[in-house]
Design an enzyme around this catalytic site. Sequence first.
Site, short mmCIF file in Angstrom:
data_model
loop_
_atom_site.label_atom_id
_atom_site.label_comp_id
_atom_site.label_asym_id
_atom_site.label_seq_id
_atom_site.Cartn_x
_atom_site.Cartn_y
_atom_site.Cartn_z
N LYS A 13 -10.10 14.05 3.96
CA LYS A 13 -10.56 14.67 2.70
C LYS A 13 -12.06 14.93 2.75
CE LYS A 13 -9.02 11.14 0.26
NZ LYS A 13 -8.43 10.28 1.31
N ARG A 88 -6.33 9.41 -8.54
CA ARG A 88 -5.60 8.51 -7.64
C ARG A 88 -4.51 7.74 -8.35
NH1 ARG A 88 -9.94 7.63 -3.58
NH2 ARG A 88 -9.09 6.34 -1.95
N ARG A 127 -14.14 5.58 12.84
CA ARG A 127 -15.10 6.28 11.99
C ARG A 127 -16.42 5.51 11.85
NH1 ARG A 127 -13.34 7.74 6.04
NH2 ARG A 127 -12.70 5.57 6.04
N ARG A 161 -18.00 1.41 7.55
CA ARG A 161 -17.65 0.96 6.20
C ARG A 161 -17.00 -0.42 6.24
NH1 ARG A 161 -14.77 6.02 3.25
NH2 ARG A 161 -13.42 4.34 2.56
N ARG A 172 -5.18 -0.33 1.46
CA ARG A 172 -5.48 1.02 0.96
C ARG A 172 -4.26 1.93 1.11
NH1 ARG A 172 -10.62 1.96 4.50
NH2 ARG A 172 -10.52 4.11 3.80
P1 AP5 Z 1 -12.44 11.33 6.58
O1 AP5 Z 1 -12.71 12.76 6.33
O2 AP5 Z 1 -13.57 10.36 6.42
O3 AP5 Z 1 -11.16 10.87 5.73
P2 AP5 Z 1 -10.98 10.65 4.18
O4 AP5 Z 1 -9.63 11.19 3.81
O5 AP5 Z 1 -12.16 11.17 3.42
O6 AP5 Z 1 -10.89 9.09 4.20
P3 AP5 Z 1 -11.51 7.95 3.27
O7 AP5 Z 1 -11.27 6.67 4.04
O8 AP5 Z 1 -12.90 8.25 2.87
O9 AP5 Z 1 -10.55 8.03 2.08
P4 AP5 Z 1 -10.24 6.92 1.11
O10 AP5 Z 1 -9.44 7.69 0.16
O11 AP5 Z 1 -9.61 5.69 1.66
O12 AP5 Z 1 -11.68 6.38 0.70
P5 AP5 Z 1 -12.62 6.66 -0.53
O13 AP5 Z 1 -14.00 6.66 -0.05
O14 AP5 Z 1 -12.12 7.82 -1.34
O15 AP5 Z 1 -11.83 11.20 8.05
C1 AP5 Z 1 -11.61 9.92 8.65
C2 AP5 Z 1 -12.08 9.96 10.13
O16 AP5 Z 1 -11.22 10.83 10.86
C3 AP5 Z 1 -13.50 10.48 10.34
O17 AP5 Z 1 -14.12 9.73 11.33
C4 AP5 Z 1 -13.32 11.94 10.80
O18 AP5 Z 1 -14.34 12.33 11.69
C5 AP5 Z 1 -11.96 11.89 11.48
N1 AP5 Z 1 -11.17 13.11 11.23
C6 AP5 Z 1 -11.01 13.76 10.05
N2 AP5 Z 1 -10.21 14.84 10.18
C7 AP5 Z 1 -9.84 14.85 11.51
C8 AP5 Z 1 -9.01 15.71 12.29
N3 AP5 Z 1 -8.38 16.77 11.74
N4 AP5 Z 1 -8.86 15.41 13.60
C9 AP5 Z 1 -9.48 14.34 14.16
N5 AP5 Z 1 -10.29 13.50 13.47
C10 AP5 Z 1 -10.46 13.74 12.16
O19 AP5 Z 1 -12.35 5.36 -1.43
C11 AP5 Z 1 -12.77 4.07 -1.00
C12 AP5 Z 1 -12.41 3.05 -2.07
O20 AP5 Z 1 -13.08 3.37 -3.31
C13 AP5 Z 1 -10.93 2.98 -2.47
O21 AP5 Z 1 -10.19 2.16 -1.59
C14 AP5 Z 1 -11.03 2.41 -3.89
O22 AP5 Z 1 -11.27 1.02 -3.87
C15 AP5 Z 1 -12.28 3.09 -4.44
N6 AP5 Z 1 -11.96 4.35 -5.13
C16 AP5 Z 1 -12.37 5.60 -4.75
N7 AP5 Z 1 -11.90 6.54 -5.60
C17 AP5 Z 1 -11.18 5.87 -6.53
C18 AP5 Z 1 -10.41 6.29 -7.65
N8 AP5 Z 1 -10.29 7.59 -7.97
N9 AP5 Z 1 -9.78 5.34 -8.37
C19 AP5 Z 1 -9.88 4.04 -8.08
N10 AP5 Z 1 -10.58 3.57 -7.02
C20 AP5 Z 1 -11.22 4.48 -6.25
#
Ligand code: AP5
Length: 216
Positions: A13, A88, A127, A161, A172
């Site tokens: 994402k 979410r 990552r 992270r 997660r």
């Molecule tokens: P990346 O693009 O970083 O993936 P992402 O989908 O953004 O993953 P996140 O881990 O950031 O998502 P998340 O939903 O768990 O975390 P968030 O920060 O939102 O890609 C991952 C890796 O793969 C990278 O190294 C990239 O280079 C590589 N990659 C990407 N695409 C690729 C491809 N096509 N091919 C090869 N490699 C690739 O949330 C964190 C925490 O915050 C949650 O657990 C929760 O506690 C809290 N939180 C956040 N939002 C909410 C909400 N709305 N409600 C409640 N709690 C929340």
Amino acid sequence: MNLILLGPPGAGKGTQAERLVEAFGLVQLSTGDMLRAEVKSGSELGQTAQKIMDAGELVPDDLIISMISNQIDQHSDAKGVILDGFPRTTAQAEALDEMLSDKDLTMDFVIQLEVSEDTIVERISGRYSCAKCGAGYHDTFSQPAVEGTCDKCGSTEFSRRSDDNPEAVRSRLGAYRDQTAPILPFYTDKGVLQSVDGMGGMEEVFDQIKEIVAGG
Ligand code: AP5
């Protein structure tokens, strides 16, 4: 143009949001990044959020909803926003609907990135990001041009992270399955949900997203 990127942790994402920002001049609103900024600042919200995030659970809906509502208001003159990591839960999806109608806005696209769990684990475990500017990298898929130096700001410091460990990732994924995947039918019923095969390379995935956006 406003859009939502949905998908499990590590689906890409943030990676795709970055490309959409560059290509279309949209603003990325990542609730995960906002929460990590709160943790870094040591605010009360950050202190509450840190334990929850490290456990791989979801932060309470009310905190997230008011945070995103403020951010949408702050970017009211933008060309559009990309919601990354929000909504979410069903409560967040319903609150977003109400918020958009109150602010006289529409959601043009809801794009789901589909990725297998094995790939998620591989992506998350490799990552890391620049400790100074936050640019994202991967041990295998996206390394800096000069080893150990950030392409964007030249810093030589990187970090990983605290929730990118096997136990938190399992939790997660569970939160995604139990609380986030159930909102997909909500957007299917509205006729705005489109799915993308997120298993290909970063540019391949982006091409699919561009096609959807251009077709809309
Ligand atoms: P990346 O693009 O970083 O993936 P992402 O989908 O953004 O993953 P996140 O881990 O950031 O998502 P998340 O939903 O768990 O975390 P968030 O920060 O939102 O890609 C991952 C890796 O793969 C990278 O190294 C990239 O280079 C590589 N990659 C990407 N695409 C690729 C491809 N096509 N091919 C090869 N490699 C690739 O949330 C964190 C925490 O915050 C949650 O657990 C929760 O506690 C809290 N939180 C956040 N939002 C909410 C909400 N709305 N409600 C409640 N709690 C929340």
